[in-house]
Design a protein around this motif. Sequence first.
Motif, PDB file in Angstrom:
ATOM      1  N   SER A 123       0.822  -1.220   0.000  1.00 34.77           N
ATOM      2  CA  SER A 123       0.000   0.000   0.000  1.00 34.77           C
ATOM      3  C   SER A 123       0.854   1.266   0.000  1.00 34.77           C
ATOM      4  CB  SER A 123      -0.928   0.005   1.222  1.00 34.77           C
ATOM      5  OG  SER A 123      -0.221   0.296   2.417  1.00 34.77           O
ATOM      6  N   LYS A 124       2.110   1.153   0.418  1.00 34.77           N
ATOM      7  CA  LYS A 124       3.012   2.309   0.466  1.00 34.77           C
ATOM      8  C   LYS A 124       3.932   2.388  -0.751  1.00 34.77           C
ATOM      9  CE  LYS A 124       1.549   3.719   4.459  1.00 34.77           C
ATOM     10  NZ  LYS A 124       0.797   4.984   4.546  1.00 34.77           N
ATOM     11  N   LEU A 125       3.768   1.480  -1.683  1.00 36.31           N
ATOM     12  CA  LEU A 125       4.649   1.441  -2.851  1.00 36.31           C
ATOM     13  C   LEU A 125       4.414   2.634  -3.788  1.00 36.31           C
ATOM     14  CD1 LEU A 125       4.892  -2.175  -4.297  1.00 36.31           C
ATOM     15  CD2 LEU A 125       6.780  -0.668  -3.674  1.00 36.31           C
ATOM     16  N   ILE A 126       5.494   3.275  -4.189  1.00 31.67           N
ATOM     17  CA  ILE A 126       5.486   4.256  -5.263  1.00 31.67           C
ATOM     18  C   ILE A 126       6.712   3.963  -6.128  1.00 31.67           C
ATOM     19  CG2 ILE A 126       4.223   6.070  -4.044  1.00 31.67           C
ATOM     20  CD1 ILE A 126       6.892   7.338  -3.299  1.00 31.67           C
ATOM     21  N   TRP A 127       6.767   4.543  -7.312  1.00 28.62           N
ATOM     22  CA  TRP A 127       7.901   4.221  -8.188  1.00 28.62           C
ATOM     23  C   TRP A 127       9.223   4.608  -7.545  1.00 28.62           C
ATOM     24  CZ3 TRP A 127      11.546   7.595 -10.026  1.00 28.62           C
ATOM     25  CH2 TRP A 127      11.271   8.960  -9.929  1.00 28.62           C
ATOM     26  N   ASP A 128       9.169   5.636  -6.682  1.00 29.77           N
ATOM     27  CA  ASP A 128      10.371   6.151  -6.030  1.00 29.77           C
ATOM     28  C   ASP A 128      11.041   5.120  -5.118  1.00 29.77           C
ATOM     29  OD1 ASP A 128      11.985   8.340  -6.007  1.00 29.77           O
ATOM     30  OD2 ASP A 128      11.091   9.252  -4.242  1.00 29.77           O
ATOM     31  N   ASN A 129      10.263   4.266  -4.461  1.00 27.10           N
ATOM     32  CA  ASN A 129      10.850   3.283  -3.536  1.00 27.10           C
ATOM     33  C   ASN A 129      10.757   1.853  -4.072  1.00 27.10           C
ATOM     34  OD1 ASN A 129       8.199   2.478  -3.159  1.00 27.10           O
ATOM     35  ND2 ASN A 129       7.992   3.354  -1.122  1.00 27.10           N
ATOM     36  N   SER A 130      10.424   1.717  -5.357  1.00 27.40           N
ATOM     37  CA  SER A 130      10.172   0.388  -5.908  1.00 27.40           C
ATOM     38  C   SER A 130      11.422  -0.497  -5.971  1.00 27.40           C
ATOM     39  CB  SER A 130       9.537   0.500  -7.302  1.00 27.40           C
ATOM     40  OG  SER A 130      10.358   1.251  -8.176  1.00 27.40           O
ATOM     41  N   ILE A 131      12.595   0.083  -6.246  1.00 31.29           N
ATOM     42  CA  ILE A 131      13.814  -0.736  -6.336  1.00 31.29           C
ATOM     43  C   ILE A 131      14.212  -1.264  -4.962  1.00 31.29           C
ATOM     44  CG2 ILE A 131      16.303  -0.629  -6.769  1.00 31.29           C
ATOM     45  CD1 ILE A 131      15.756   1.098  -9.158  1.00 31.29           C
TER      46      ILE A 131
END
Length: 263
Positions: free
Chosen positions: A185-193
Amino acid sequence: MRGHGQPEISGSESEEESETMRCISCKVEYGRHEAGTCKECYEEASETEEELKREIEDLKAKVAFLRFWSPLDQLSRSHGGPCYTDVVLVASSQDGPAVPVPAHKAILVSRSPVFKAMLENEMEESRSGAIKISDISYEALRAFVNYLYTAEACLDEQMACDLLELAEKYQVKHLKAYCEKFLVSKLIWDNSIISYAFAHQHNAKHLLDASLSLITDNMDKLTKREEYMELVEKDPRLVVEIYEAYLSKQVNTAAHKDSSIKQ
């Protein structure tokens, strides 16, 4: 021909009177001027809703009754310490003196097959009554033990990661799924890696798939970031997997476009 003295009925009024509809519950016909359900169905639906509310309240009461009392509840209310606990867990990596977290063997054994193996066999933890857990903070350990009793946890992203690690280590599947759902639920492209690498390390498939999907959708931005460069150096195998998924998505997208044009 209209009789003398009879009121004239407009076309719209005549249509409205003659048009009938059906109750959405029992399918009985009713006039347009009536509500969406007949009176009987409306009353029955109200009774059903009240019944459902009562059942939910009963279920909540049963859960509260059956919930095993947590020694952490006693610690928060008084300085006398918990009663009848027979094992302590210690976060061995924390700075300063270790603060033990009390628990009951019966709870640990019933929640985790790893604790079950430790405490039912003649291992050091069973004899000493102390279980040392490395590389974890006291706060995370306390939250972990509390979850074993209550199935509740107050999460932020760091706590969710810490608890997921503990859940993986001690095979507490319910907690692992709970933390994984929060992290997705907290995933965004910024922290995906970072999330992808973490999920790979701890076998969190749902988080892994969600992270990978975000990465492949944002490859042009992510390949220029520092965390991507670090991943290339530390674990190139993961980079290969990312590129395989990216190329597969490109092929599938191209095939879908081609089939749409032909149609």
